[in-house]
Write an enzyme that holds these catalytic residues in place. Structure first.
Site: not given
Ligand code: FAD
Ligand code: UDP
Length: 375
Positions: A174, A178, A251, A282, A307, A355, A357
């Site tokens: 990911r 560049r 995780r 971060r 975090e 995993y 987005d």
């Molecule tokens: P979720 O958002 O997990 O929604 C699932 C919902 O189901 C939750 O609200 C949960 O409470 C509910 N649920 C689960 N089990 C039950 C149950 N038994 N009964 C009732 N409700 C339940 N994506 C990006 O594009 N850009 C980013 O920068 C980015 N950063 C991220 C950073 C972090 C720390 C994390 C964890 C994810 C990140 N993502 C990012 C990914 C993004 O969060 C997900 O792709 C997206 O939100 C997933 O949507 P979802 O509906 O599949 O799941």
């Molecule tokens: N990563 C890293 N150093 C950094 C940022 C990211 O080694 O400073 C690696 C790490 O393995 C991480 C992966 O790149 O799990 C993807 O990171 P990104 O922040 O893009 O994903 P996110 O955690 O937001 O899903």
């Protein structure tokens, strides 16, 4: 009687619910949390939209998905350009000419390429033509030892709780490399943050749909399922099947948020701490997601979140699926069970154990809605 019970008011469930409701279906959405929007949830704290479950930057090259989300909000032109902090050194991400200049004082792409080639030589010789088998091999063969040791190893091992040599290589794919002076983290055509935060986007998707919060599917499973003809489940697929074949690995994260009486804490939305000794990965300074474009801070306080990656056990929030071979094989067994269901559909990052987005989840939800609702 509802046509669909949607379990989970995250993006997958909400896009599906919106599409179904638009086509005249009666939909009930439940979520065990006290709010909608899943992990994309944002909360307004004194004028700052706080990303409660970690930084969420929307990016996609899929025009259909981009046009779709733009119906629900105006997106700003935020460009993700995180800083990596290793001890007292600050580097630009993703790995680009700014990073290479700071690391090795190289000034041209040719000088940078020569340095990277020198750094990679040992690892490429060791691989002798075979594909990198794990994240460590992938990183060393891509950018060499200096960058691996300063910017990848510590961060990745904290994030995943495993040695880089025991992690799948795809995680690091990911991160782009560049040969230009460009700190834009993503390669995608479209990128931004919805002005006003993500929660209102999901609220608009769900307008006119019945939503019950603080409602856990597993606490009233049969009663809830009896209210609808079909179920769309976006929670954990292994939990749905009561962990019949064992637990999938996830995780989790712990967020520590502070509201500070100062205008500007770190000058950037995301600063990654890449050394192993610092327990968080971060620090996010939320105001910069929306104010950055306007050239500076406009509130006299700021909200920052550290975090901390932590191991997952039952009852914890499963933020990241761990898509290695072992877990993917276990997921395949649950998926086989799921494919036999006639009245239950699985979707989203947890239902599909991937995993993903946000843009992937929206594309999958639209495809699912099309298949389900248009036959
Ligand atoms: P979720 O958002 O997990 O929604 C699932 C919902 O189901 C939750 O609200 C949960 O409470 C509910 N649920 C689960 N089990 C039950 C149950 N038994 N009964 C009732 N409700 C339940 N994506 C990006 O594009 N850009 C980013 O920068 C980015 N950063 C991220 C950073 C972090 C720390 C994390 C964890 C994810 C990140 N993502 C990012 C990914 C993004 O969060 C997900 O792709 C997206 O939100 C997933 O949507 P979802 O509906 O599949 O799941
Ligand atoms: N990563 C890293 N150093 C950094 C940022 C990211 O080694 O400073 C690696 C790490 O393995 C991480 C992966 O790149 O799990 C993807 O990171 P990104 O922040 O893009 O994903 P996110 O955690 O937001 O899903």
């Amino acid at each position: 009687m509802f046509d669909y019970l949607v379990v989970g008011a995250g993006l997958f469930g909400s896009v599906f619910a919106h599409e179904a409701s638009k086509r005249g279906k009666k939909v009930l959405v439940i979520d065990r949390r006290s709010h909608v929007a899943g992990n994309a949830y944002t909360e307004n704290v004194g004028g700052i939209n706080v990303h409660k479950y970690g930084a969420h930057i929307f990016h996609t090259s899929n025009k259909e998905v981009w046009d779709y989300v733009c119906q629900f909000a105006e997106f700003n032109r935020y460009t993700n350009s995180p800083i990596a902090r290793y001890k007292d050194e600050l580097y630009n991400l993703p790995f680009n000419m700014n990073t290479f200049n700071h690391m090795w004082h190289v000034k041209t792409p040719a000088e940078a390429m020569a340095k990277i080639d020198e750094q990679r030589a040992e690892e490429l010789a060791k691989l002798a033509g075979r594909e990198p088998a794990n994240l460590e091999e992938q990183a060393l063969s891509l950018v060499g030892r200096d960058i691996y040791e300063k910017l990848i190893k510590g961060y990745t091992e904290k994030q995943w709780g495993r040695k880089c040599s025991e992690l799948p290589a795809f995680i690091i794919k990911r991160l782009p490399v560049r040969m230009v002076f460009d700190n834009n983290y993503f390669n995608d055509k479209y990128q931004g943050i919805p002005v006003g935060g993500y929660t209102q986007v999901v609220e608009k998707m769900l307008s006119g749909v019945e939503v019950r919060l603080n409602t856990d599917f597993f606490e009233q499973r049969s009663a809830l399922a009896a209210e609808a003809k079909k179920v769309l489940f976006t929670g954990m697929i292994d939990e749905y099947y009561d962990y019949r074949y064992g637990e999938l690995e996830y995780r989790s994260l712990r967020f520590e948020t502070e509201d500070l009486p100062q205008e500007n804490y770190q000058g950037n939305a995301v600063v990654n701490y890449t050394e192993a000794e610092i327990p968080y990965t971060r620090i996010v300074e939320h105001k910069h997601f929306e104010f950055g474009c306007q050239g500076g801070a406009t509130t006299n306080h700021t909200v920052v979140t550290r975090e901390y990656p932590v191991g997952w056990k039952r009852g914890d929030e499963p933020y990241y699926p761990l898509n290695d071979d072992k877990n993917n094989a276990l997921y395949a067994k649950y998926k086989a069970l799921a494919s036999q269901e006639r009245n239950v559909i699985f979707g989203g990052r947890l239902g599909m154990y991937k995993y993903y987005d946000m843009h992937h989840v929206i594309a999958e939800a639209l495809a699912c809605a099309k298949k389900e609702l248009e036959g």
